[in-house]
Design a protein around this motif. Sequence first.
Motif, mmCIF file in Angstrom:
data_model
loop_
_atom_site.group_PDB
_atom_site.id
_atom_site.type_symbol
_atom_site.label_atom_id
_atom_site.label_comp_id
_atom_site.label_asym_id
_atom_site.label_seq_id
_atom_site.Cartn_x
_atom_site.Cartn_y
_atom_site.Cartn_z
ATOM 1 N N SER A 176 46.203 66.639 -4.593
ATOM 2 C CA SER A 176 46.723 65.393 -4.018
ATOM 3 C C SER A 176 46.427 64.203 -4.927
ATOM 4 O O SER A 176 47.255 63.296 -5.064
ATOM 5 C CB SER A 176 46.140 65.159 -2.626
ATOM 6 N N ILE A 177 45.259 64.198 -5.543
ATOM 7 C CA ILE A 177 44.911 63.113 -6.464
ATOM 8 C C ILE A 177 45.830 63.141 -7.682
ATOM 9 O O ILE A 177 46.171 62.100 -8.252
ATOM 10 C CB ILE A 177 43.438 63.212 -6.888
ATOM 11 N N ALA A 178 46.253 64.349 -8.086
ATOM 12 C CA ALA A 178 47.188 64.483 -9.209
ATOM 13 C C ALA A 178 48.632 64.230 -8.781
ATOM 14 O O ALA A 178 49.543 64.335 -9.602
ATOM 15 C CB ALA A 178 47.069 65.873 -9.819
ATOM 16 N N GLU A 179 48.836 63.900 -7.494
ATOM 17 C CA GLU A 179 50.166 63.657 -6.920
ATOM 18 C C GLU A 179 51.076 64.876 -7.055
ATOM 19 O O GLU A 179 52.271 64.771 -7.305
ATOM 20 C CB GLU A 179 50.804 62.416 -7.541
ATOM 21 N N ALA A 180 50.454 66.054 -6.888
ATOM 22 C CA ALA A 180 51.202 67.310 -6.856
ATOM 23 C C ALA A 180 51.350 67.777 -5.415
ATOM 24 O O ALA A 180 50.619 67.330 -4.531
ATOM 25 C CB ALA A 180 50.489 68.372 -7.690
ATOM 26 N N LYS A 181 52.279 68.667 -5.179
ATOM 27 C CA LYS A 181 52.483 69.243 -3.853
ATOM 28 C C LYS A 181 51.649 70.523 -3.748
ATOM 29 O O LYS A 181 51.731 71.393 -4.621
ATOM 30 C CB LYS A 181 53.956 69.578 -3.627
ATOM 31 N N ALA A 182 50.873 70.640 -2.689
ATOM 32 C CA ALA A 182 50.062 71.837 -2.477
ATOM 33 C C ALA A 182 50.720 72.708 -1.421
ATOM 34 O O ALA A 182 50.764 72.349 -0.242
ATOM 35 C CB ALA A 182 48.650 71.459 -2.059
ATOM 36 N N GLU A 183 51.271 73.837 -1.850
ATOM 37 C CA GLU A 183 51.839 74.806 -0.918
ATOM 38 C C GLU A 183 50.759 75.813 -0.543
ATOM 39 O O GLU A 183 49.913 76.172 -1.360
ATOM 40 C CB GLU A 183 53.018 75.537 -1.565
ATOM 41 N N LEU A 184 50.806 76.274 0.712
ATOM 42 C CA LEU A 184 49.780 77.188 1.206
ATOM 43 C C LEU A 184 50.356 78.562 1.508
ATOM 44 O O LEU A 184 51.360 78.694 2.205
ATOM 45 C CB LEU A 184 49.135 76.638 2.475
ATOM 46 N N TYR A 185 49.702 79.581 0.960
ATOM 47 C CA TYR A 185 49.961 80.959 1.375
ATOM 48 C C TYR A 185 48.916 81.276 2.448
ATOM 49 O O TYR A 185 47.709 81.157 2.207
ATOM 50 C CB TYR A 185 49.825 81.929 0.201
ATOM 51 N N TYR A 186 49.372 81.669 3.643
ATOM 52 C CA TYR A 186 48.454 81.961 4.741
ATOM 53 C C TYR A 186 48.086 83.446 4.730
ATOM 54 O O TYR A 186 48.972 84.308 4.746
ATOM 55 C CB TYR A 186 49.063 81.557 6.081
ATOM 56 N N LYS A 187 46.810 83.705 4.693
ATOM 57 C CA LYS A 187 46.333 85.080 4.659
ATOM 58 C C LYS A 187 46.634 85.793 5.971
ATOM 59 O O LYS A 187 46.876 85.166 7.003
ATOM 60 C CB LYS A 187 44.832 85.099 4.366
ATOM 61 N N LYS A 188 46.593 87.117 5.903
ATOM 62 C CA LYS A 188 46.854 87.928 7.091
ATOM 63 C C LYS A 188 45.721 87.742 8.110
ATOM 64 O O LYS A 188 44.656 87.226 7.765
ATOM 65 C CB LYS A 188 46.985 89.395 6.686
ATOM 66 N N PRO A 189 45.939 88.135 9.368
ATOM 67 C CA PRO A 189 44.899 87.945 10.390
ATOM 68 C C PRO A 189 43.550 88.552 10.015
ATOM 69 O O PRO A 189 42.506 88.061 10.450
ATOM 70 C CB PRO A 189 45.500 88.628 11.628
ATOM 71 N N ASP A 190 43.562 89.614 9.201
ATOM 72 C CA ASP A 190 42.295 90.218 8.785
ATOM 73 C C ASP A 190 41.718 89.554 7.532
ATOM 74 O O ASP A 190 40.763 90.038 6.943
ATOM 75 C CB ASP A 190 42.456 91.716 8.560
ATOM 76 N N MET A 191 42.331 88.432 7.124
ATOM 77 C CA MET A 191 41.896 87.607 5.990
ATOM 78 C C MET A 191 42.188 88.235 4.629
ATOM 79 O O MET A 191 41.714 87.741 3.600
ATOM 80 C CB MET A 191 40.408 87.259 6.078
ATOM 81 N N THR A 192 42.972 89.300 4.578
ATOM 82 C CA THR A 192 43.344 89.894 3.299
ATOM 83 C C THR A 192 44.634 89.255 2.787
ATOM 84 O O THR A 192 45.308 88.500 3.494
ATOM 85 C CB THR A 192 43.515 91.418 3.422
ATOM 86 N N ILE A 193 44.997 89.592 1.565
ATOM 87 C CA ILE A 193 46.127 88.978 0.866
ATOM 88 C C ILE A 193 47.198 90.022 0.587
ATOM 89 O O ILE A 193 46.899 91.107 0.058
ATOM 90 C CB ILE A 193 45.658 88.351 -0.462
ATOM 91 N N ASP A 194 48.431 89.730 0.941
ATOM 92 C CA ASP A 194 49.574 90.546 0.547
ATOM 93 C C ASP A 194 50.027 90.027 -0.818
ATOM 94 O O ASP A 194 50.684 88.986 -0.914
ATOM 95 C CB ASP A 194 50.692 90.430 1.581
ATOM 96 N N VAL A 195 49.651 90.724 -1.865
ATOM 97 C CA VAL A 195 49.896 90.233 -3.227
ATOM 98 C C VAL A 195 51.382 90.099 -3.520
ATOM 99 O O VAL A 195 51.807 89.150 -4.192
ATOM 100 C CB VAL A 195 49.212 91.156 -4.261
ATOM 101 N N ASP A 196 52.193 91.007 -3.018
ATOM 102 C CA ASP A 196 53.634 90.923 -3.256
ATOM 103 C C ASP A 196 54.218 89.645 -2.641
ATOM 104 O O ASP A 196 55.041 88.968 -3.262
ATOM 105 C CB ASP A 196 54.344 92.153 -2.681
ATOM 106 N N LYS A 197 53.776 89.315 -1.432
ATOM 107 C CA LYS A 197 54.256 88.085 -0.790
ATOM 108 C C LYS A 197 53.746 86.851 -1.529
ATOM 109 O O LYS A 197 54.462 85.850 -1.658
ATOM 110 C CB LYS A 197 53.814 88.050 0.677
#
Length: 351
Positions: free
Chosen positions: A117-138
């Motif tokens: 935000s200080i760099a005036e960039a947009k921060a997009e969020l990838y939301y982790k799965k309910p078990d807190m793991t990451i779907d790498v393909d997504k």
Amino acid sequence: MGYELNEKIRDLKPYDPISGDFPVRLDANESFIQVPQKILQKISDAVLSIPYNRYPDPLAKELCESFGNYYHLNSGLVTAGNGSDELISVICSAFLMKGDTMLTMSPDFSMYRFYASIAEAKAELYYKKPDMTIDVDKLIAMANSSNAKLVIFSNPCNPTSLGLKREDVRRLVTSVNALVVLDEAYMDFWDESLLDEVVSYDNLIILRTCSKAFAMAGIRLGFAVANRELTNAMKAVKSPYNVNTLTQKAGFVILQEGQWLRSCIEEVKASRDMLYERMSILESNYAQRMHVYPSVTNFLFVKISQADDVYYQLVKSGIAVRYFGDFLRITAGTKEENEKFLLAFEKAIRL
């Protein structure tokens, strides 16, 4: 007409960690291990040799060499900073242009979005799965579809205590057009680092810190490791004398103590495992109330109903942990600190 702050900083609040006098501090993921007297004496001797009237070495060459020796890396690929935070700030301000997209995850270290935000960039969020793991393909698909210029995340993750394995991180790095910043602040407690192959990628920066495994949170020291081109860019955009001479000397001395550092890691892991085992027993007794995530870090992440009540009961008992809405994050402490926490925690969840 009075001066007005610009909109990107107008409503910001200073970072506010838990304050107060707590007999048991398990909130900041610091090491509970004290630096032994013989090493403190070496630091004291080194500090006495400092020419205080001169600026620090702008490249922290001696310090970076000691870091490189410890991790068996080319020290020319290492940039030192005032903790990982300064390096994250430098990366966001230098490698992002106004309006660029940065992709990070939720939950993850909140400061990534702040520096974007200080760099005036947009921060997009990838939301982790309910078990807190990451779907790498997504995650890969999101990075490419959003035209992200930078992807940043902690591995292992703060606060979830989970990690993404090496092969999955490799797949991410080689499948996106973005710069990938891999924050390995807790990787000393796991064995899935890409540090030894960072030079193989043209879009990877790895961050390391001395605040978690190496008992040096007080001197604020972190490092960035990347290929030659990225390292040259990092050194060009950072402040010329960013790491003060006291920190450089203290860090150099401690990074020479490889045997002690490795013993620190094992001691912290043993504390974490003890805490996880005991918390798992509590989970079996209070299965409807709590869930403890497996950990490859120096802390536990616990989902618990009425977490706010439990948190405040712990505070009343003189125990500080980190509160995240429906979750608590508990740093592994000494045996005595762990026991005090477990006693107070079980009492709190019974209420």
